[in-house]
Design an enzyme around this catalytic site. Structure first.
Site, PDB file in Angstrom:
ATOM      1  N   ASP A  17       0.835  -1.197   0.000  1.00 56.41           N
ATOM      2  CA  ASP A  17       0.000   0.000   0.000  1.00 56.41           C
ATOM      3  C   ASP A  17       0.879   1.260   0.000  1.00 56.41           C
ATOM      4  O   ASP A  17       1.829   1.353   0.782  1.00 56.41           O
ATOM      5  CB  ASP A  17      -0.876  -0.031   1.265  1.00 56.41           C
ATOM      6  CG  ASP A  17      -1.928   1.053   1.265  1.00 56.41           C
ATOM      7  OD1 ASP A  17      -2.819   1.000   0.403  1.00 56.41           O
ATOM      8  OD2 ASP A  17      -1.864   1.949   2.131  1.00 56.41           O
ATOM      9  N   GLU A  51      14.991 -14.373   0.011  1.00 52.50           N
ATOM     10  CA  GLU A  51      15.531 -15.328   0.998  1.00 52.50           C
ATOM     11  C   GLU A  51      14.445 -16.149   1.678  1.00 52.50           C
ATOM     12  O   GLU A  51      14.737 -17.007   2.509  1.00 52.50           O
ATOM     13  CB  GLU A  51      16.318 -14.559   2.070  1.00 52.50           C
ATOM     14  CG  GLU A  51      17.659 -14.078   1.540  1.00 52.50           C
ATOM     15  CD  GLU A  51      18.309 -13.044   2.454  1.00 52.50           C
ATOM     16  OE1 GLU A  51      17.748 -12.755   3.533  1.00 52.50           O
ATOM     17  OE2 GLU A  51      19.366 -12.519   2.069  1.00 52.50           O
TER      18      GLU A  51
HETATM   19  C1  NOJ Z   1      -4.260   3.292  -0.768  1.00 52.77           C
HETATM   20  C2  NOJ Z   1      -5.396   2.330  -0.656  1.00 52.77           C
HETATM   21  O1  NOJ Z   1      -5.636   1.743  -1.897  1.00 52.77           O
HETATM   22  C3  NOJ Z   1      -6.578   3.125  -0.144  1.00 52.77           C
HETATM   23  O2  NOJ Z   1      -7.762   2.386  -0.189  1.00 52.77           O
HETATM   24  C4  NOJ Z   1      -6.266   3.553   1.262  1.00 52.77           C
HETATM   25  O3  NOJ Z   1      -7.323   4.349   1.747  1.00 52.77           O
HETATM   26  C5  NOJ Z   1      -4.969   4.358   1.301  1.00 52.77           C
HETATM   27  N1  NOJ Z   1      -3.920   3.743   0.540  1.00 52.77           N
HETATM   28  C6  NOJ Z   1      -4.484   4.500   2.701  1.00 52.77           C
HETATM   29  O4  NOJ Z   1      -3.998   3.270   3.154  1.00 52.77           O
END
Ligand code: NOJ
Length: 540
Positions: free
Chosen positions: A199, A249
């Protein structure tokens, strides 16, 4: 030629709250996913990316993690996760988890400890500035539309949270924090997961001087700022290299075929441009394996625009870098909605066309749940909104993300087959007619078309890893060849983006492999041919 599994795989993103509810509490869960594995196998899916299932206060529906090693009881427990892994492996389906490592929940014990005292050992795992009255710069909390610096009276400081105040950001320059995350990754690798979607991976590092962002004319999604300093600081490369080493790894999943690249790391760049995405792969093949290029999510309905975008992506990738494509995810309006036409038949035909493009371009395709039945978006009443961004920006249409997160439409039953009479978000009103059950029974449906496309990909090596060569074609036709090992091995793809018939020239007689308007095995004579409205033709 050695091809990594993730270069050939068809990925499918599951937003677990909305996929299948096995216990009737209104929220989808892990046993629900397990129950639908046969469906996914039949659809030709090789790997699942599952949005976060870790324990979370759900301020951002799982993108605010309170324990990186657990499963939120809403989704099930460790046993349910193990069962999902086991059943998925039986069907040859890999599991990729969603690691939210830029920030935690403010209820994570690390943050509770960090915010209690400046002396706490975890304090420096997060980013702080002294409270001096005003925030230190103009960085924004994008889901709150206010400052990203949130007061913590207990220590007389402010902490950084670029999404909501409930998502405090880690200091990835801190070596202890880094190794804590590598341990978390090892923990899941040891349990057999096949990789991570990372993310907002490019946001890990911020400007060390915390400088204000300059002004930009772009309001959406940039909040009138050029995000030079609050995200995408190129020091992220060092982290990516370390993550890659941990992945390489990790113990072999199948000792018989132990080879590097078995675990996949997929970046979600925090930005929409392909250049940023390409940079996540590094230049020496020692960073992330894949990175989302989000350009198709904002691409208007123009054949040559798709071509230019794909060519740009290919050109930007480092040597040995592998492309991927996606039409939708849980953050952006669904593709069937974005490419809708006033004529329902054309909307349907366009969904078939984009599916054909996604599954025949050179690159790993990522499908978003429900895309295969053409799920669409609807404007939701204020009372139904759940997404913090949607609530903060209401009544501006479609800035919030609830419309693309409505429950999967499994059948025409009163609960849409989802499993609960009152799901956490309302079903899209078209569920009675647009659902898996109805489309499974119809060989001409979008679902059947997706199945045929994934089947063809499995049968034809050129479609999985052949080179691509675009064919010069008229404005509304997108045409390309996927090349095999020998000069004569090639598959031709013609996509008519226009809603009218268009004449094209065919060099030599073609045999149809799959067509939206033609039967497999039928022949297209050399010379002038006519493509029907929104016709997709894949031939040899
Ligand atoms: C990107 C994610 O796809 C989204 O849904 C989220 O709200 C934000 N990052 C924060 O984690």
């Amino acid at each position: 030629m050695r091809v990594a599994w993730w270069e050939e795989a068809v990925f499918y993103q599951i937003y677990p709250r909305s996929f299948k509810d096995s216990n009737g509490d209104g929220i989808g869960d892990l046993p629900g996913i397990t129950e639908k594995l046969d469906y996914l196998a039949e659809l030709g899916i090789d790997a699942l990316w599952i949005s976060p299932v870790f324990p979370s206060p759900m301020r951002d529906f799982g993108y605010d993690v309170a324990d990186y090693r657990g499963i939120d009881p809403i989704f099930g427990d460790a046993g349910d996760f193990a069962a999902l892994m086991r059943e998925a492996k039986k069907r040859g389906i890999k599991i990729v988890m969603d690691l939210v490592a830029n920030h935690s929940s403010d209820e994570h014990p690390w943050f509770t400890e960090a915010r209690a005292s400046r002396e706490s050992p975890k304090h420096d795992w997060y980013i702080w500035v002294p409270e001096t009255g005003a925030p230190p710069n103009n960085w924004k909390a994008v889901f709150e539309l206010g400052s990203a610096w949130h007061p913590n009276p207990g220590t007389g400081e402010r902490y950084l949270g670029t999404f909501t105040r409930h998502q405090p950001e880690f200091d990835w320059r801190n070596p202890e924090l880094r190794s804590a995350f590598y341990d978390i990754m090892k923990y899941w690798y040891d349990l057999g997961v096949d990789g991570f979607r990372l993310d907002v991976a490019t946001a890990y590092m911020k400007d060390p001087e915390l400088r204000s962002n300059p002004f930009s004319f772009r309001a959406i999604p940039d909040f009138f700022q050029k995000h030079l300093h609050d995200r995408n600081h190129r020091d992220f490369h060092a982290v990516f290299r370390e993550m890659r080493q941990v992945a390489d790894e990790s113990p072999a999943l199948d000792p018989a075929s132990s080879s590097p690249g078995e675990r996949v790391l997929i970046a979600e760049p925090y930005g929409e441009d392909a250049e940023l995405a390409a940079s996540c792969l590094g230049v020496a093949g020692d960073e992330l394996h894949l990175a989302f290029n989000f350009e198709f999510l904002k691409q208007p309905w123009e054949a040559q625009g798709f071509r230019a975008s794909a060519e740009r992506w290919y050109a930007l990738l480092p040597k040995g870098g592998w492309p991927n494509f996606t039409l939708g995810n849980h953050d952006k309006p669904r593709s069937a909605w974005r490419y809708r036409s006033r004529k329902p038949g054309i909307t349907e035909a366009r969904a078939k066309l984009t599916a054909a493009m996604l599954l025949t371009l050179k690159g790993t395709p990522f499908l978003y749940y429900g895309e295969e039945i053409g799920m669409t978006c609807q404007r939701l009443p204020k009372a139904a909104l759940r997404d913090p961004l949607g609530i903060a920006t209401w009544p501006l249409g479609f800035l919030g993300r609830d419309p693309e997160r409505t429950p999967m439409q499994w059948s025409g039953a009163s609960d849409g087959g989802f499993g609960s009479p009152s799901p956490w978000l309302p079903m899209n009103p078209d569920w009675k007619t647009r659902n898996v059950e109805a489309q499974e029974a119809d060989p001409g449906s979008l679902l059947s078309w997706y199945r045929s496309l994934t089947k063809l990909r499995r049968e034809e090596a050129e479609l999985r890893h052949g080179e691509i060569r675009f064919v010069d074609s008229e404005g509304e036709i997108l045409a390309y060849e996927r090349l095999g090992e020998r000069p004569d091995d090639k598959i031709l793809v013609y996509l008519n983006f226009s809603s009218r018939r268009i004449r094209i020239g065919i060099g030599k007689e073609l045999r149809v492999l799959l067509g939206s308007h033609r039967a497999p095995g039928s022949l297209v004579a050399a010379g002038a041919a006519e493509l029907g409205p929104c016709e997709a033709l894949i031939a040899r």
